[in-house]
Scaffold this active site. Structure first.
Site, PDB file in Angstrom:
ATOM      1  N   ASN A 151      -6.485  10.708   3.678  1.00  0.00           N
ATOM      2  CA  ASN A 151      -6.231   9.697   2.646  1.00  0.00           C
ATOM      3  C   ASN A 151      -7.306   9.686   1.550  1.00  0.00           C
ATOM      4  O   ASN A 151      -7.087   9.135   0.469  1.00  0.00           O
ATOM      5  CB  ASN A 151      -6.116   8.295   3.264  1.00  0.00           C
ATOM      6  CG  ASN A 151      -4.826   8.075   4.033  1.00  0.00           C
ATOM      7  OD1 ASN A 151      -4.792   7.307   5.006  1.00  0.00           O
ATOM      8  ND2 ASN A 151      -3.743   8.726   3.624  1.00  0.00           N
ATOM      9  N   TRP A 152      -8.451  10.322   1.806  1.00  0.00           N
ATOM     10  CA  TRP A 152      -9.472  10.449   0.743  1.00  0.00           C
ATOM     11  C   TRP A 152      -8.921  11.234  -0.437  1.00  0.00           C
ATOM     12  O   TRP A 152      -9.438  11.135  -1.552  1.00  0.00           O
ATOM     13  CB  TRP A 152     -10.740  11.149   1.263  1.00  0.00           C
ATOM     14  CG  TRP A 152     -11.558  10.333   2.212  1.00  0.00           C
ATOM     15  CD1 TRP A 152     -11.771  10.582   3.536  1.00  0.00           C
ATOM     16  CD2 TRP A 152     -12.295   9.127   1.926  1.00  0.00           C
ATOM     17  NE1 TRP A 152     -12.573   9.609   4.097  1.00  0.00           N
ATOM     18  CE2 TRP A 152     -12.910   8.713   3.123  1.00  0.00           C
ATOM     19  CE3 TRP A 152     -12.480   8.354   0.774  1.00  0.00           C
ATOM     20  CZ2 TRP A 152     -13.712   7.558   3.211  1.00  0.00           C
ATOM     21  CZ3 TRP A 152     -13.277   7.206   0.851  1.00  0.00           C
ATOM     22  CH2 TRP A 152     -13.876   6.825   2.059  1.00  0.00           C
TER      23      TRP A 152
ATOM     24  N   HIS B 278      -0.101  -2.479  -0.104  1.00  0.00           N
ATOM     25  CA  HIS B 278      -1.235  -2.509   0.829  1.00  0.00           C
ATOM     26  C   HIS B 278      -1.657  -3.949   1.123  1.00  0.00           C
ATOM     27  O   HIS B 278      -1.997  -4.295   2.245  1.00  0.00           O
ATOM     28  CB  HIS B 278      -2.422  -1.717   0.271  1.00  0.00           C
ATOM     29  CG  HIS B 278      -2.142  -0.243   0.121  1.00  0.00           C
ATOM     30  ND1 HIS B 278      -1.506   0.487   1.104  1.00  0.00           N
ATOM     31  CD2 HIS B 278      -2.400   0.632  -0.880  1.00  0.00           C
ATOM     32  CE1 HIS B 278      -1.385   1.746   0.692  1.00  0.00           C
ATOM     33  NE2 HIS B 278      -1.912   1.856  -0.515  1.00  0.00           N
TER      34      HIS B 278
ATOM     35  N   ARG C 197       6.014  11.811  12.555  1.00  0.00           N
ATOM     36  CA  ARG C 197       4.912  12.759  12.736  1.00  0.00           C
ATOM     37  C   ARG C 197       3.668  11.980  13.121  1.00  0.00           C
ATOM     38  O   ARG C 197       3.624  10.755  13.039  1.00  0.00           O
ATOM     39  CB  ARG C 197       4.699  13.589  11.469  1.00  0.00           C
ATOM     40  CG  ARG C 197       4.467  12.782  10.202  1.00  0.00           C
ATOM     41  CD  ARG C 197       4.144  13.676   8.993  1.00  0.00           C
ATOM     42  NE  ARG C 197       4.128  12.900   7.771  1.00  0.00           N
ATOM     43  CZ  ARG C 197       5.161  12.764   6.929  1.00  0.00           C
ATOM     44  NH1 ARG C 197       6.303  13.372   7.180  1.00  0.00           N
ATOM     45  NH2 ARG C 197       5.046  12.018   5.836  1.00  0.00           N
TER      46      ARG C 197
ATOM     47  N   THR D  24      -8.665  10.748   7.317  1.00  0.00           N
ATOM     48  CA  THR D  24      -9.560  11.658   6.572  1.00  0.00           C
ATOM     49  C   THR D  24      -8.795  12.249   5.375  1.00  0.00           C
ATOM     50  O   THR D  24      -9.371  12.464   4.311  1.00  0.00           O
ATOM     51  CB  THR D  24     -10.084  12.804   7.476  1.00  0.00           C
ATOM     52  OG1 THR D  24      -9.003  13.340   8.237  1.00  0.00           O
ATOM     53  CG2 THR D  24     -11.157  12.336   8.425  1.00  0.00           C
TER      54      THR D  24
ATOM     55  N   ASP E 202       2.665   2.681   8.409  1.00  0.00           N
ATOM     56  CA  ASP E 202       3.078   3.503   7.268  1.00  0.00           C
ATOM     57  C   ASP E 202       4.179   2.813   6.459  1.00  0.00           C
ATOM     58  O   ASP E 202       4.971   2.048   7.007  1.00  0.00           O
ATOM     59  CB  ASP E 202       3.556   4.878   7.777  1.00  0.00           C
ATOM     60  CG  ASP E 202       3.560   5.926   6.681  1.00  0.00           C
ATOM     61  OD1 ASP E 202       2.998   5.672   5.597  1.00  0.00           O
ATOM     62  OD2 ASP E 202       4.135   7.010   6.906  1.00  0.00           O
TER      63      ASP E 202
ATOM     64  N   ARG F  14       1.476   0.404  -5.829  1.00  0.00           N
ATOM     65  CA  ARG F  14       1.251   0.686  -4.410  1.00  0.00           C
ATOM     66  C   ARG F  14       0.265  -0.302  -3.780  1.00  0.00           C
ATOM     67  O   ARG F  14       0.421  -0.710  -2.627  1.00  0.00           O
ATOM     68  CB  ARG F  14       0.732   2.114  -4.233  1.00  0.00           C
ATOM     69  CG  ARG F  14       1.751   3.209  -4.598  1.00  0.00           C
ATOM     70  CD  ARG F  14       1.125   4.589  -4.464  1.00  0.00           C
ATOM     71  NE  ARG F  14       0.642   4.811  -3.112  1.00  0.00           N
ATOM     72  CZ  ARG F  14       1.407   5.226  -2.112  1.00  0.00           C
ATOM     73  NH1 ARG F  14       2.680   5.493  -2.305  1.00  0.00           N
ATOM     74  NH2 ARG F  14       0.890   5.397  -0.910  1.00  0.00           N
TER      75      ARG F  14
ATOM     76  N   ARG G  96      -6.146  10.774  -1.905  1.00  0.00           N
ATOM     77  CA  ARG G  96      -5.266   9.973  -2.762  1.00  0.00           C
ATOM     78  C   ARG G  96      -5.969   9.679  -4.094  1.00  0.00           C
ATOM     79  O   ARG G  96      -7.192   9.846  -4.208  1.00  0.00           O
ATOM     80  CB  ARG G  96      -4.911   8.669  -2.052  1.00  0.00           C
ATOM     81  CG  ARG G  96      -3.999   8.914  -0.877  1.00  0.00           C
ATOM     82  CD  ARG G  96      -3.360   7.642  -0.390  1.00  0.00           C
ATOM     83  NE  ARG G  96      -2.452   7.962   0.703  1.00  0.00           N
ATOM     84  CZ  ARG G  96      -1.600   7.108   1.233  1.00  0.00           C
ATOM     85  NH1 ARG G  96      -1.525   5.871   0.777  1.00  0.00           N
ATOM     86  NH2 ARG G  96      -0.809   7.476   2.221  1.00  0.00           N
TER      87      ARG G  96
ATOM     88  N   ARG H  50       6.003   2.767  -0.317  1.00  0.00           N
ATOM     89  CA  ARG H  50       7.453   2.724  -0.538  1.00  0.00           C
ATOM     90  C   ARG H  50       7.946   1.282  -0.630  1.00  0.00           C
ATOM     91  O   ARG H  50       8.828   0.955  -1.404  1.00  0.00           O
ATOM     92  CB  ARG H  50       8.183   3.478   0.586  1.00  0.00           C
ATOM     93  CG  ARG H  50       8.268   4.977   0.330  1.00  0.00           C
ATOM     94  CD  ARG H  50       8.579   5.742   1.583  1.00  0.00           C
ATOM     95  NE  ARG H  50       7.417   5.810   2.460  1.00  0.00           N
ATOM     96  CZ  ARG H  50       7.477   6.187   3.732  1.00  0.00           C
ATOM     97  NH1 ARG H  50       8.637   6.503   4.271  1.00  0.00           N
ATOM     98  NH2 ARG H  50       6.366   6.242   4.444  1.00  0.00           N
ATOM     99  N   TRP H  51       7.347   0.414   0.176  1.00  0.00           N
ATOM    100  CA  TRP H  51       7.715  -1.001   0.139  1.00  0.00           C
ATOM    101  C   TRP H  51       7.456  -1.573  -1.263  1.00  0.00           C
ATOM    102  O   TRP H  51       8.314  -2.257  -1.837  1.00  0.00           O
ATOM    103  CB  TRP H  51       6.910  -1.773   1.194  1.00  0.00           C
ATOM    104  CG  TRP H  51       7.291  -3.215   1.319  1.00  0.00           C
ATOM    105  CD1 TRP H  51       8.235  -3.750   2.145  1.00  0.00           C
ATOM    106  CD2 TRP H  51       6.737  -4.313   0.577  1.00  0.00           C
ATOM    107  NE1 TRP H  51       8.301  -5.111   1.971  1.00  0.00           N
ATOM    108  CE2 TRP H  51       7.395  -5.480   1.019  1.00  0.00           C
ATOM    109  CE3 TRP H  51       5.755  -4.423  -0.403  1.00  0.00           C
ATOM    110  CZ2 TRP H  51       7.112  -6.747   0.516  1.00  0.00           C
ATOM    111  CZ3 TRP H  51       5.462  -5.683  -0.923  1.00  0.00           C
ATOM    112  CH2 TRP H  51       6.135  -6.830  -0.461  1.00  0.00           C
TER     113      TRP H  51
END
Ligand code: IPE
Ligand code: IPE
Ligand code: MG
Length: 245
Positions: free
Chosen positions: A67-68, A36, A193, A65, A19, A32, A70, A23-24
Site C-alpha cells: 500500500n506504500w 477510509h 486473494r 507493505t 477491503d 477514496r 498508492r 469502491r464504496w
C-alpha cells in the site's frame, strides 16, 4: 442469528482483510479518503462486536507493505486517519479491556503515527479480554525474510544449529509470535486473494469471502461469518470418520 453461535466452538483468532473502502466511496461519488473514514467506523463496530462475542484475538489488515505504492495523498490520509482513530479509541479499548498490538514494519510509519501507536500499545498492555492486532506496513513475505535473517544470525553466532530449526522456532521469530494461528480469515469486497497477509499463520485457517464492502460491514455480517466457520469440518488432514469416532 447470534443465538445460533456455539460458545464452545468460537474461533480463537479472527483475521480480517478489510477491503473495499475505495469502491464504496466511488459508488457515492466521493473521494477514496471518505471511504477510509467510513471504514474506520466499521473497525470500531467490529472490534466491539468481537469483544462482546468473546473472540480472544482479532487481527486487522490496515495497511500493507504494497500500500506504500498508492498515491502519496492517499497514504497521507490513511496515516492521519490512523493517528486520529488511535487518539479517539483509547478509551473504548480500555473500557472493553482490549489490548492493542501491532505487527509489521512499524519503524516505516511516519513519526506521529509511530508515536501514537506505541503510546496506545503501552496504555492498553495490561488489558486481558481481547488482543486487537493492527497489521500496519505489514507484508507476510517481509516478515518471513526478517525471520530468516534473524535465525541465520543465530546460527552464525552458534546460538542454535541448523538442525534445531523447527516450526516453533520459526513461529517464535514472526511478528505474530504471541498469537495463536488464525482460525478464521475474512475478506470483504468480493476479492478472493490473500494479498500478502499472514501466509504462514493461515496454513489451516477457514477462509470466508463476502461481497460486502468494508464500510458496509456490520456485526450481523461478522455473526454470519462465525456461523459459516462453525459449520465447517476442520479435518487437519484426518478423515471425517476419524474425527467423529
Ligand atoms: C481497503 O480498501 C483499505 C486499504 C487497503 C488501506 P481499499 O482502499 O483497498 O478499497 P478498494 O479495494 O480500492 O475498493
Ligand atoms: C489488502 O488490500 C491490504 C489491506 C486491506 C490493508 P488491497 O486493496 O491493498 O489488496 P489488493 O492490492 O487489491 O490485492
Ligand atoms: Mg482494495
Amino acid at each position: 442469528m447470534i443465538e445460533n453461535i456455539d460458545p464452545d466452538k468460537l474461533p480463537q483468532h479472527i483475521a480480517i482483510i478489510m477491503d473495499g473502502n475505495g469502491r464504496w466511496a466511488k459508488k457515492q461519488g466521493k473521494f477514496r479518503a471518505f471511504g477510509h473514514e467510513k471504514g474506520a467506523h466499521s473497525v470500531r463496530k467490529i472490534v466491539e462486536a468481537c469483544a462482546e462475542l468473546h473472540i480472544p484475538n482479532l487481527t486487522l489488515y490496515a495497511f500493507s507493505t504494497e500500500n506504500w505504492n498508492r498515491p502519496k495523498l492517499e497514504v497521507r490520509a490513511l496515516m492521519k486517519l490512523l493517528v486520529n482513530a488511535l487518539k479517539k479509541e483509547i478509551t473504548t479499548l480500555n473500557k472493553n479491556n482490549i489490548r492493542l498490538n501491532a505487527i509489521g514494519n512499524i519503524e516505516a510509519l511516519p513519526t506521529g503515527a509511530k508515536k501514537e501507536l506505541k503510546e496506545v500499545i503501552a496504555q492498553t498492555q495490561e488489558n486481558t479480554h481481547m488482543t486487537l492486532t493492527l497489521a500496519l506496513s505489514y507484508g507476510s513475505r517481509e516478515e518471513i525474510v526478517k525471520t530468516i535473517k534473524e535465525i541465520s544470525l543465530k546460527v552464525k553466532n552458534n546460538l542454535i544449529s541448523p538442525s534445531d530449526i523447527d516450526e516453533s522456532i520459526i513461529n517464535n521469530h514472526l511478528y505474530t509470535r504471541d498469537l495463536p494461528d488464525v482460525d478464521l480469515l475474512i475478506r470483504t469486497s468480493g476479492e478472493q486473494r490473500i494479498s500478502n497477509f499472514l501466509l504462514w499463520q493461515i496454513a489451516y485457517a477457514e477462509l470466508h469471502f463476502t461481497e460486502t464492502l468494508w464500510p458496509d460491514y456490520t456485526k450481523d455480517h461478522l455473526i454470519n461469518a462465525i456461523l459459516d466457520y462453525q459449520n465447517r469440518e476442520r479435518r487437519f488432514g484426518k478423515t471425517s470418520e476419524q474425527l467423529n469416532s
